[in-house]
Design an enzyme around this catalytic site. Sequence first.
Site, PDB file in Angstrom:
ATOM      1  N   ARG A 129       0.826  -1.210   0.000  1.00  0.00           N
ATOM      2  CA  ARG A 129       0.000   0.000   0.000  1.00  0.00           C
ATOM      3  C   ARG A 129       0.861   1.262   0.000  1.00  0.00           C
ATOM      4  O   ARG A 129       0.451   2.280  -0.552  1.00  0.00           O
ATOM      5  CB  ARG A 129      -0.936  -0.003   1.196  1.00  0.00           C
ATOM      6  CG  ARG A 129      -2.120  -0.923   0.966  1.00  0.00           C
ATOM      7  CD  ARG A 129      -3.114  -0.867   2.096  1.00  0.00           C
ATOM      8  NE  ARG A 129      -4.338  -1.548   1.704  1.00  0.00           N
ATOM      9  CZ  ARG A 129      -5.231  -2.037   2.548  1.00  0.00           C
ATOM     10  NH1 ARG A 129      -5.042  -1.914   3.845  1.00  0.00           N
ATOM     11  NH2 ARG A 129      -6.312  -2.636   2.106  1.00  0.00           N
TER      12      ARG A 129
ATOM     13  N   GLY B  54     -12.994  -3.593   1.161  1.00  0.00           N
ATOM     14  CA  GLY B  54     -14.380  -3.217   1.451  1.00  0.00           C
ATOM     15  C   GLY B  54     -14.910  -2.205   0.457  1.00  0.00           C
ATOM     16  O   GLY B  54     -16.055  -2.308  -0.007  1.00  0.00           O
TER      17      GLY B  54
ATOM     18  N   LYS C  32     -15.781 -14.967   5.213  1.00  0.00           N
ATOM     19  CA  LYS C  32     -17.212 -14.909   5.532  1.00  0.00           C
ATOM     20  C   LYS C  32     -18.135 -14.681   4.343  1.00  0.00           C
ATOM     21  O   LYS C  32     -17.928 -13.788   3.546  1.00  0.00           O
ATOM     22  CB  LYS C  32     -17.465 -13.798   6.550  1.00  0.00           C
ATOM     23  CG  LYS C  32     -16.987 -14.165   7.943  1.00  0.00           C
ATOM     24  CD  LYS C  32     -16.828 -12.944   8.800  1.00  0.00           C
ATOM     25  CE  LYS C  32     -18.066 -12.643   9.612  1.00  0.00           C
ATOM     26  NZ  LYS C  32     -17.940 -11.329  10.278  1.00  0.00           N
TER      27      LYS C  32
ATOM     28  N   GLY D  88      -7.710  -6.807   0.616  1.00  0.00           N
ATOM     29  CA  GLY D  88      -6.404  -6.664   1.254  1.00  0.00           C
ATOM     30  C   GLY D  88      -5.673  -7.994   1.370  1.00  0.00           C
ATOM     31  O   GLY D  88      -4.487  -8.096   1.039  1.00  0.00           O
TER      32      GLY D  88
HETATM   33  P1  ADP Z   1      -9.860 -10.116   1.395  1.00  0.00           P
HETATM   34  O1  ADP Z   1      -9.139  -9.297   2.446  1.00  0.00           O
HETATM   35  O2  ADP Z   1      -8.982 -10.427   0.228  1.00  0.00           O
HETATM   36  O3  ADP Z   1     -11.180  -9.501   1.022  1.00  0.00           O
HETATM   37  P2  ADP Z   1     -11.059 -11.790   3.393  1.00  0.00           P
HETATM   38  O4  ADP Z   1     -10.699 -10.783   4.416  1.00  0.00           O
HETATM   39  O5  ADP Z   1     -12.479 -11.969   3.058  1.00  0.00           O
HETATM   40  O6  ADP Z   1     -10.208 -11.533   2.057  1.00  0.00           O
HETATM   41  O7  ADP Z   1     -10.551 -13.240   3.856  1.00  0.00           O
HETATM   42  C1  ADP Z   1      -9.199 -13.490   4.104  1.00  0.00           C
HETATM   43  C2  ADP Z   1      -9.043 -14.552   5.152  1.00  0.00           C
HETATM   44  O8  ADP Z   1      -9.801 -15.696   4.877  1.00  0.00           O
HETATM   45  C3  ADP Z   1      -7.602 -15.003   5.243  1.00  0.00           C
HETATM   46  O9  ADP Z   1      -7.039 -14.553   6.443  1.00  0.00           O
HETATM   47  C4  ADP Z   1      -7.687 -16.524   5.169  1.00  0.00           C
HETATM   48  O10 ADP Z   1      -6.862 -17.180   6.111  1.00  0.00           O
HETATM   49  C5  ADP Z   1      -9.136 -16.779   5.475  1.00  0.00           C
HETATM   50  N1  ADP Z   1      -9.578 -18.075   4.957  1.00  0.00           N
HETATM   51  C6  ADP Z   1      -9.526 -18.513   3.698  1.00  0.00           C
HETATM   52  N2  ADP Z   1      -9.954 -19.788   3.601  1.00  0.00           N
HETATM   53  C7  ADP Z   1     -10.294 -20.170   4.842  1.00  0.00           C
HETATM   54  C8  ADP Z   1     -10.809 -21.372   5.410  1.00  0.00           C
HETATM   55  N3  ADP Z   1     -11.041 -22.457   4.646  1.00  0.00           N
HETATM   56  N4  ADP Z   1     -11.046 -21.401   6.741  1.00  0.00           N
HETATM   57  C9  ADP Z   1     -10.798 -20.317   7.489  1.00  0.00           C
HETATM   58  N5  ADP Z   1     -10.309 -19.147   7.017  1.00  0.00           N
HETATM   59  C10 ADP Z   1     -10.068 -19.067   5.712  1.00  0.00           C
HETATM   60 MG    MG Z   2      -9.486  -9.072   4.590  1.00  0.00          MG
END
Ligand code: ADP
Ligand code: MG
Length: 427
Positions: free
Chosen positions: A47, A408, A233, A384
């Site tokens: 970033r 977000g 989620k 992120g």
């Molecule tokens: P981004 O920041 O790219 O939008 P998110 O914040 O939604 O992504 O999700 C990222 C997190 O999801 C990571 O820290 C990763 O460890 C977790 N994650 C991915 N797959 C799983 C899983 N099967 N079980 C638990 N956590 C998971």
């Molecule tokens: Mg995230």
Amino acid sequence: MQTLDDLLNEGVAGRRVLVRSDLNVPLDSSRSSEESPAPPRVADDGRIRASLPTIRALADAGARVVVMAHLGRPQGEIDPKYSLAPVAERMGELLGWPVPLAEAGEDGIAGASAMEKVSQMQDSDILLLENVRFEAAETSKDDDERGALADRLVALVSDGPPGVPGSGAYVDDAFGAVHRKHTSVYDIAERLPHYAGKLVLDEIEVLRRLAGGSSDGAAPPEKPYVVVLGGSKVSDKLAVIKALLPKIDRLLIGGGMCFTFLKAQNFEVGDSLLEADMVETCSQLLEEAGDKIVLPSDIVAARELDESAETSVVPAESIPNGLKGLDIGPRTVETFADRLDGARTVFWNGPMGVFELAPFAEGTRGVAEAIAALPGALSVVGGGDSAAAVRKLGIDEQRFGHISTGGGASLEYLEGKTLPGVAALEA
Ligand code: ADP
Ligand code: MG
């Protein structure tokens, strides 16, 4: 919307320009122990590097650049743990000249000491203000509270050096914060001539293409259009799924969120991440758009979330009790790569597994490689953690069309929401 180029054309030499950057980077405090406290280092400077083009363009044009940003969630008070000092240091290293930090005083981040530092600046100097979230007003819901902070920040840049006309301008380059109605992205823009920085402009341009076909006359995205979602989620991503499903050809789902979808098909998900209150919504989505949605067929599972955990590949429909699904399996990677083949537009948000730990990183690597290998497609990585995964896995960022710094914010843009920071720039 006025842009950085408009500001540069007006001329900025000698002017004080307040830039809101997104410098919310992960810190590594592991070198620090009780016996030998060492200052934390920046663990991933993506970033910071992304913020440099705007800052550098202003400094090169002779502006006195006052940068403000937030880091973490310091609860509205000065908390050394969330100091931007390591960021100032790293930014200085990357630029090749020092970036001093205006320390916060009893009167906050825009008080007497910041004012003194600003008044000592020369043309082309860059100064970083301390974490704007040290001020409770930054995130306040009360317009007057936010306004009072905005007035203090504006005062830092409004009186330029004698003889410099039209001092005081605001450049918003913090795409990752534009979805918040916060002082530093909203109220400031109301009080100063305001311009979109390079990063914000780039992001909006790409996201407009992804959202395409909307009322603003943007060309519809080229097809096939494939969206890949993962991360932790479902609830975070539901709105974007609903907004995008009608516009896309395929939705590939991995990550922690896939288990709620698998559960919705009455599969056994063992001890995997599950949002029980979302199962019903997921079955509805499968009913309405099941032909577009592709779920994993195999899963890498383990008893514990641990670097040295014993892993096994299990069928997605029957994950044994006691095992957590922590990554998509090799057969799923193959299927996803196959469904990505030939795509002209790709949006990927959310890692396919717990990529932070090596045993669960291969799904994310496989999908990232498949996207990076698409010839001539518009491929966008949003989020992120997804962007961090690309860098951590050592995949060349240039192989993607665009890596969004704002998770977000990009999701909310694609959901079709009005983003306060963007609205303020357009006003
Ligand atoms: P981004 O920041 O790219 O939008 P998110 O914040 O939604 O992504 O999700 C990222 C997190 O999801 C990571 O820290 C990763 O460890 C977790 N994650 C991915 N797959 C799983 C899983 N099967 N079980 C638990 N956590 C998971
Ligand atoms: Mg995230």
